[in-house]
Motif scaffolding. Structure first.
Motif, PDB file in Angstrom:
ATOM      1  N   PRO A 221     -17.335  21.765 -15.514  1.00 46.28           N
ATOM      2  CA  PRO A 221     -17.322  21.761 -14.042  1.00 46.28           C
ATOM      3  C   PRO A 221     -15.908  21.759 -13.479  1.00 46.28           C
ATOM      4  O   PRO A 221     -15.008  21.117 -14.026  1.00 46.28           O
ATOM      5  CB  PRO A 221     -18.060  20.462 -13.686  1.00 46.28           C
ATOM      6  N   SER A 222     -15.680  22.489 -12.371  1.00 42.99           N
ATOM      7  CA  SER A 222     -14.386  22.445 -11.691  1.00 42.99           C
ATOM      8  C   SER A 222     -14.319  21.195 -10.818  1.00 42.99           C
ATOM      9  O   SER A 222     -15.338  20.572 -10.540  1.00 42.99           O
ATOM     10  CB  SER A 222     -14.186  23.705 -10.843  1.00 42.99           C
ATOM     11  N   ALA A 223     -13.114  20.836 -10.387  1.00 42.45           N
ATOM     12  CA  ALA A 223     -12.867  19.606  -9.619  1.00 42.45           C
ATOM     13  C   ALA A 223     -13.305  18.367 -10.382  1.00 42.45           C
ATOM     14  O   ALA A 223     -13.548  17.313  -9.791  1.00 42.45           O
ATOM     15  CB  ALA A 223     -13.558  19.655  -8.260  1.00 42.45           C
ATOM     16  N   ALA A 224     -13.407  18.490 -11.694  1.00 40.12           N
ATOM     17  CA  ALA A 224     -13.884  17.365 -12.513  1.00 40.12           C
ATOM     18  C   ALA A 224     -12.946  16.175 -12.420  1.00 40.12           C
ATOM     19  O   ALA A 224     -13.391  15.021 -12.385  1.00 40.12           O
ATOM     20  CB  ALA A 224     -14.029  17.812 -13.967  1.00 40.12           C
ATOM     21  N   ASP A 225     -11.631  16.430 -12.378  1.00 42.58           N
ATOM     22  CA  ASP A 225     -10.672  15.325 -12.349  1.00 42.58           C
ATOM     23  C   ASP A 225     -10.790  14.506 -11.064  1.00 42.58           C
ATOM     24  O   ASP A 225     -10.753  13.273 -11.094  1.00 42.58           O
ATOM     25  CB  ASP A 225      -9.247  15.866 -12.501  1.00 42.58           C
ATOM     26  N   LEU A 226     -10.927  15.200  -9.927  1.00 37.13           N
ATOM     27  CA  LEU A 226     -11.083  14.484  -8.660  1.00 37.13           C
ATOM     28  C   LEU A 226     -12.341  13.628  -8.676  1.00 37.13           C
ATOM     29  O   LEU A 226     -12.344  12.488  -8.206  1.00 37.13           O
ATOM     30  CB  LEU A 226     -11.140  15.471  -7.497  1.00 37.13           C
ATOM     31  N   LYS A 227     -13.414  14.182  -9.206  1.00 37.80           N
ATOM     32  CA  LYS A 227     -14.680  13.450  -9.247  1.00 37.80           C
ATOM     33  C   LYS A 227     -14.596  12.226 -10.158  1.00 37.80           C
ATOM     34  O   LYS A 227     -15.347  11.262  -9.970  1.00 37.80           O
ATOM     35  CB  LYS A 227     -15.805  14.385  -9.711  1.00 37.80           C
TER      36      LYS A 227
ATOM     37  N   ARG B 166      -7.559   4.544  -4.059  1.00 41.03           N
ATOM     38  CA  ARG B 166      -8.969   4.151  -4.190  1.00 41.03           C
ATOM     39  C   ARG B 166      -9.746   5.113  -5.100  1.00 41.03           C
ATOM     40  O   ARG B 166     -10.964   5.072  -5.163  1.00 41.03           O
ATOM     41  CB  ARG B 166      -9.625   4.036  -2.816  1.00 41.03           C
ATOM     42  N   ARG B 167      -8.978   5.983  -5.791  1.00 42.77           N
ATOM     43  CA  ARG B 167      -9.534   6.902  -6.804  1.00 42.77           C
ATOM     44  C   ARG B 167     -10.631   7.801  -6.218  1.00 42.77           C
ATOM     45  O   ARG B 167     -11.642   8.059  -6.854  1.00 42.77           O
ATOM     46  CB  ARG B 167     -10.038   6.122  -8.017  1.00 42.77           C
ATOM     47  N   PHE B 168     -10.416   8.262  -4.999  1.00 43.42           N
ATOM     48  CA  PHE B 168     -11.307   9.219  -4.329  1.00 43.42           C
ATOM     49  C   PHE B 168     -12.763   8.734  -4.313  1.00 43.42           C
ATOM     50  O   PHE B 168     -13.697   9.513  -4.509  1.00 43.42           O
ATOM     51  CB  PHE B 168     -11.226  10.599  -5.007  1.00 43.42           C
ATOM     52  N   SER B 169     -12.903   7.435  -4.081  1.00 44.59           N
ATOM     53  CA  SER B 169     -14.234   6.825  -4.182  1.00 44.59           C
ATOM     54  C   SER B 169     -15.018   6.826  -2.871  1.00 44.59           C
ATOM     55  O   SER B 169     -16.236   6.634  -2.873  1.00 44.59           O
ATOM     56  CB  SER B 169     -14.111   5.389  -4.700  1.00 44.59           C
TER      57      SER B 169
END
Length: 448
Positions: free
Chosen positions: A355-361, A385-388
């Motif tokens: 999956p793309s954007a996996a790191d952000l998720k 906040r780790r994109f939570s």
């Protein structure tokens, strides 16, 4: 996408202070280059580069995407031909040169993983289906051959060197199995992950079993130095995983933390595997004798000729060659991961095989995000906040695409590749050495 290694970019900071990019780069400091208004064309350490010409700030294109007043002056890329530092005008294809030695690699790995229990065998063989890139063993094989030629041999791969190539792929695959469990990933190499098919518990055990088989193969090499070097890889993998769980408040510390984590999780395996094959590069037979060294010693004893000087050179150059191999692997490994982090934003899931954007998720701030934070300070709170929070991933994605984060990360990867080229070019010219130079361009221009 990144430009090929033989081109370089000119750029200049918008202030008298050192920019983040220069702070985080591990190359030699060039304090004189940071005066307002000019900056020379810079490669790592400025070695192997043409004479630097100043670039005036007034003549540099400032990106229209720069928001407010960024601390960056983002340049339009000006291409200049880089000085040739390899022997052939047409560089050899790395995969073609290493193909013969890679042909039975996965078959041999499956033999190492042989077990009578069918389910465990299926788990362990799952990723060793011959469909992977075999990037790491290919580098190890080419490095081993280049080193053998460098020591006045014919370049034939020694059994211990081939074993290191095999072990490097086993350690890498075991780390992927464990990573997929930690990250909860369901796709890897275009198919379902082991934890998705068999569950997390069995996936962890499969990763452990692959790692134990690699350790046994390592012990059979019978070289304490090699065991020590490759054991460092396993320690770095664990430390890197722990580093990934945290972040830094300070901006510069955050980027250094990111690069150190990148080294430990990705580049350490390549760097130390390249270093490990150096242990064998002076040995030419099963007894571990260096024939060149023995020949020169006999000549000196029988004739009294001053050829003992050659012996001294052979011995003293050993640590230097170790460092060349290690630094090549380190720089290529970091560049490889930087490009991988870029592809998470620029490639679709079908190209990546995951999956793309996996790191952000996963809450991870990689190079493109950290660079984008310079133009979009709102990203700082999201990173901490780790994109939570709801909508964080989508907003961060948009900020990265609106910034020059991708371009700056590609540029940083290019700098690492230039340093890798400088290091490997110190070896004696050979097709394998030139293939390793060609490999840096392939790292920068890959799309999956």
């Amino acid at each position: 996408m990144a430009v090929p290694w033989r081109h370089c970019w000119r750029w200049s900071p918008n202030c008298t202070t050192m920019s983040l990019l220069e702070t985080l780069c591990p190359f030699k400091a060039r304090s004189a280059a940071f005066s307002r208004g000019t900056r020379p064309v810079a490669g790592p350490g400025n070695e192997g580069m043409p004479s630097a010409r100043p670039v005036h700030v007034n003549s540099i294109f400032i990106s229209s995407r720069t928001r407010d007043k960024s601390r960056w002056v983002y340049p339009a890329p000006h291409f200049c031909c880089r000085k040739k530092i390899h022997s052939d005008a047409k560089l050899k294809d790395p995969f073609t040169l290493a193909q013969k030695d890679l042909t039975h690699l996965y078959d041999d790995i499956r033999k190492e993983l042989f077990v009578s229990k069918e389910e465990l065998k299926s788990l362990c063989d799952y990723y060793f289906d011959g469909k992977g890139k075999a990037f790491r063993p290919m580098i190890v094989i080419l490095m081993a051959r280049a080193l053998n030629i460098h020591s006045n041999r014919d370049g034939a791969l020694l059994p211990g060197q081939r074993s290191i190539a095999m072990i490097s792929e086993m350690i890498h695959t075991a780390s992927l199995v464990h990573d997929d469990v930690i990250d909860g990933s369901d796709k890897r190499r275009g198919k379902s992950t082991i934890n998705e098919v068999w569950g997390e518990r069995k996936a962890i055990l499969a990763g452990d079993f692959i790692l134990s088989a690699a350790s046994m193969a390592l012990a059979r090499i019978g070289n304490n130095t090699v065991v020590s070097v490759l054991s460092q890889v396993i320690e770095d993998l664990v430390r890197g995983e722990f580093m990934q769980l945290g972040s830094k408040e300070n901006e510069n510390e955050r980027f250094k933390h990111y690069l150190e984590k990148t080294f430990k999780k990705t580049a350490s395996l390549i760097a130390n595997s390249c270093k490990a094959v150096c242990t064998f590069y002076l040995h030419t037979d099963d007894a571990g004798l260096n024939k060149s060294l023995v020949s020169e010693l006999l000549k000196f004893l029988l004739t009294g000729s001053p050829s003992l000087l050659k012996v001294s050179i052979l011995v003293n150059s050993d640590s230097e060659v170790h460092e060349i191999a290690y630094q090549y692997g380190r720089n290529v490994g970091i560049a490889f991961q930087l490009v991988d982090d870029v592809l998470d934003f620029t490639s679709c899931a079908s190209q990546l095989g995951k999956p793309s954007a996996a790191d952000l998720k996963l809450g991870l701030a990689t190079g493109p995000v950290l660079f984008a934070c310079q133009q979009f300070p709102e990203l700082h709170a999201m990173i901490m906040r780790r994109f939570s929070s709801k909508g964080d991933v989508d907003r961060a994605w948009q900020y990265v695409l609106q910034s020059d984060g991708v371009e700056q990360t590609n540029y940083l990867a290019q700098r690492y590749c230039q340093e890798a080229i400088r290091q490997i070019s110190l070896l004696r010219p050979s097709a394998e050495r030139d293939a390793l130079i060609r490999l840096t361009e392939m790292v920068l221009t890959r799309d999956k």
